[in-house]
Design a protein around this motif. Structure first.
Motif, short mmCIF file in Angstrom:
data_model
loop_
_atom_site.label_atom_id
_atom_site.label_comp_id
_atom_site.label_asym_id
_atom_site.label_seq_id
_atom_site.Cartn_x
_atom_site.Cartn_y
_atom_site.Cartn_z
N ILE A 20 17.57 77.29 -47.04
CA ILE A 20 18.00 78.19 -48.11
C ILE A 20 18.06 79.58 -47.50
N VAL A 21 19.27 80.10 -47.34
CA VAL A 21 19.42 81.37 -46.62
C VAL A 21 19.98 82.48 -47.49
N ASP A 22 20.41 82.16 -48.72
CA ASP A 22 21.01 83.19 -49.55
C ASP A 22 20.07 83.71 -50.62
N ALA A 23 18.77 83.50 -50.46
CA ALA A 23 17.80 84.25 -51.25
C ALA A 23 17.66 85.60 -50.54
N THR A 24 18.40 86.60 -51.04
CA THR A 24 18.63 87.80 -50.24
C THR A 24 17.46 88.75 -50.24
N THR A 25 16.71 88.81 -51.34
CA THR A 25 15.64 89.79 -51.41
C THR A 25 14.42 89.19 -52.09
N LEU A 26 13.25 89.57 -51.59
CA LEU A 26 11.99 89.13 -52.15
C LEU A 26 11.20 90.35 -52.62
N PHE A 27 10.41 90.15 -53.67
CA PHE A 27 9.52 91.21 -54.15
C PHE A 27 8.21 90.54 -54.55
N VAL A 28 7.10 91.09 -54.10
CA VAL A 28 5.79 90.56 -54.44
C VAL A 28 5.05 91.60 -55.26
N ASP A 29 4.58 91.21 -56.46
CA ASP A 29 3.90 92.16 -57.32
C ASP A 29 2.41 92.23 -56.98
N ALA A 30 1.68 93.04 -57.73
CA ALA A 30 0.27 93.27 -57.43
C ALA A 30 -0.58 92.02 -57.60
N ALA A 31 -0.11 91.08 -58.42
CA ALA A 31 -0.86 89.84 -58.63
C ALA A 31 -0.56 88.79 -57.58
N GLY A 32 0.36 89.11 -56.67
CA GLY A 32 0.74 88.15 -55.64
C GLY A 32 1.84 87.21 -56.06
N ASP A 33 2.49 87.47 -57.21
CA ASP A 33 3.61 86.65 -57.65
C ASP A 33 4.86 87.06 -56.89
N LEU A 34 5.68 86.08 -56.54
CA LEU A 34 6.87 86.30 -55.73
C LEU A 34 8.11 86.25 -56.60
N TYR A 35 8.99 87.24 -56.44
CA TYR A 35 10.28 87.29 -57.15
C TYR A 35 11.39 87.15 -56.12
N VAL A 36 12.33 86.25 -56.40
CA VAL A 36 13.38 85.91 -55.43
C VAL A 36 14.74 86.13 -56.07
N ALA A 37 15.59 86.90 -55.38
CA ALA A 37 16.98 87.06 -55.79
C ALA A 37 17.78 85.91 -55.21
N GLY A 38 18.20 84.99 -56.07
CA GLY A 38 18.95 83.81 -55.63
C GLY A 38 20.43 84.09 -55.70
N LEU A 39 21.00 84.48 -54.56
CA LEU A 39 22.40 84.90 -54.52
C LEU A 39 23.34 83.82 -55.04
N GLY A 40 23.23 82.62 -54.49
CA GLY A 40 24.15 81.56 -54.88
C GLY A 40 23.84 80.96 -56.23
N ASN A 41 22.59 81.12 -56.71
CA ASN A 41 22.22 80.56 -58.01
C ASN A 41 22.39 81.56 -59.15
N HIS A 42 22.69 82.81 -58.81
CA HIS A 42 22.96 83.85 -59.82
C HIS A 42 21.79 84.00 -60.80
N ARG A 43 20.61 84.15 -60.21
CA ARG A 43 19.42 84.27 -61.04
C ARG A 43 18.30 84.93 -60.24
N ILE A 44 17.29 85.41 -60.95
CA ILE A 44 16.06 85.89 -60.35
C ILE A 44 14.95 84.93 -60.78
N GLN A 45 14.20 84.43 -59.80
CA GLN A 45 13.10 83.53 -60.12
C GLN A 45 11.76 84.16 -59.75
N LYS A 46 10.78 83.86 -60.61
CA LYS A 46 9.40 84.27 -60.36
C LYS A 46 8.59 83.05 -59.96
N TRP A 47 7.94 83.16 -58.80
CA TRP A 47 7.05 82.11 -58.33
C TRP A 47 5.62 82.65 -58.40
N ALA A 48 4.87 82.21 -59.40
CA ALA A 48 3.49 82.65 -59.53
C ALA A 48 2.69 82.21 -58.31
N LYS A 49 1.69 82.98 -57.99
CA LYS A 49 0.87 82.69 -56.81
C LYS A 49 0.32 81.27 -56.89
#
Length: 281
Positions: free
Chosen positions: A171-200
């Motif tokens: 998976i190479v088109d998750a262009t940007t990642l953001f991790v919040d203070a709780a350690g949850d990961l946010y992924v910009a899914g370019l090809g899926n046209h969505r933002i996903q949150k992956w809880a720690k």
């Protein structure tokens, strides 16, 4: 000893072929056929072809280190990628083994001898290495010679990893990642046209923006390229394909336009924004 084959991919769904269909006994040459050589009406050990929706043929011209396109009934090919001589530099190739044309016009190319996968954007003058930054090997971020690749509609890349005896999905088109203070990961899914949150420590993500198909409505995204959060957890997205920045409040089902919305160089316009950051003000 290898059983050499030329593999064919198409950008459309598999055709429906009647079980009683008959086939011509004689083939028609659609590319090359003018002896082994480097001229644009020649090929040198073509290894793989891809046929697009217009019946143009894209060819991994292995010994010429290039991708050429032959339109229907053409008497010569068109250089579309490569052709800078054989080598290991990023603008050079060594034996392209596979070519795949994604529905958005991007070429994905497996360079077997270079142990890397390249992406060539439509109309570009150079390519981008997207897989193979860590050299050949057997780790999860490596492969060791790939003679076949396939790109799905979400831009997941499947490659045959010859000497590791496996098939890998990248998976190479998750262009940007953001991790919040709780350690949850946010992924910009370019090809899926969505933002996903992956809880720690979670095993699956939750869509927090977009996810309603590719589009320009405020409940949709079009190739999001960057995501950041404010201190309250609201999501801010650079919506590349819609030339805008949108805000999604926590739990919202639709976004709110905060910048851009039309393409241009005016003070109220954006042109394919890719990055987003907050300053101290």
């Amino acid at each position: 000893m290898f059983d050499w084959k030329i593999w064919v991919e198409t950008s459309t769904a598999p055709p429906t072929i009647c079980s009683a269909v008959t086939w011509s006994e004689n083939a028609i040459t659609v590319a090359g056929g003018n002896d082994n050589g480097a001229a644009l009406n020649q090929l040198s050990y073509p290894n793989h072809i891809f046929v697009d929706d217009n019946d143009s043929v894209y060819i991994a011209d292995n010994h010429n280190d290039r991708i050429v396109k032959w339109a229907p009934n053409a008497i010569s090919g068109e250089l579309v990628a490569g052709g800078n001589g054989r080598g290991n530099n990023l603008n050079q190739w060594s034996g392209p083994s596979t070519v795949f044309l994604h529905k958005e016009g991007k070429l994905y190319i497996s360079l077997n001898s270079n142990n890397r996968i390249q992406k060539w954007n439509n109309g570009a003058s150079s390519d981008e290495r997207i897989i193979g930054q860590f050299g050949p090997g057997g780790d999860a971020n490596q492969f060791n010679e790939s003679w076949e690749l396939f790109v799905d509609f979400s831009r997941g890349i499947y490659i045959s990893d010859l000497w590791n005896h496996r098939v890998m999905k990248w998976i190479v088109d998750a262009t940007t990642l953001f991790v919040d203070a709780a350690g949850d990961l946010y992924v910009a899914g370019l090809g899926n046209h969505r933002i996903q949150k992956w809880a720690k420590d979670s095993e699956e993500g939750v869509t927090v923006a977009g996810g309603n198909g590719q589009g320009s409505n405020l409940n949709q995204l079009n190739d999001p390229t960057s995501v950041v959060l404010d201190v309250t957890g609201n999501v801010f997205v650079t919506d590349y394909g819609n030339d805008r920045v949108v805000q999604w409040l926590v739990g919202a089902k639709t976004g709110r336009l905060i910048a851009g919305g039309s393409k241009g160089n005016g003070v109220n316009q954006l042109d394919r924004p890719e990055g987003l950051q907050f300053d101290t003000k």
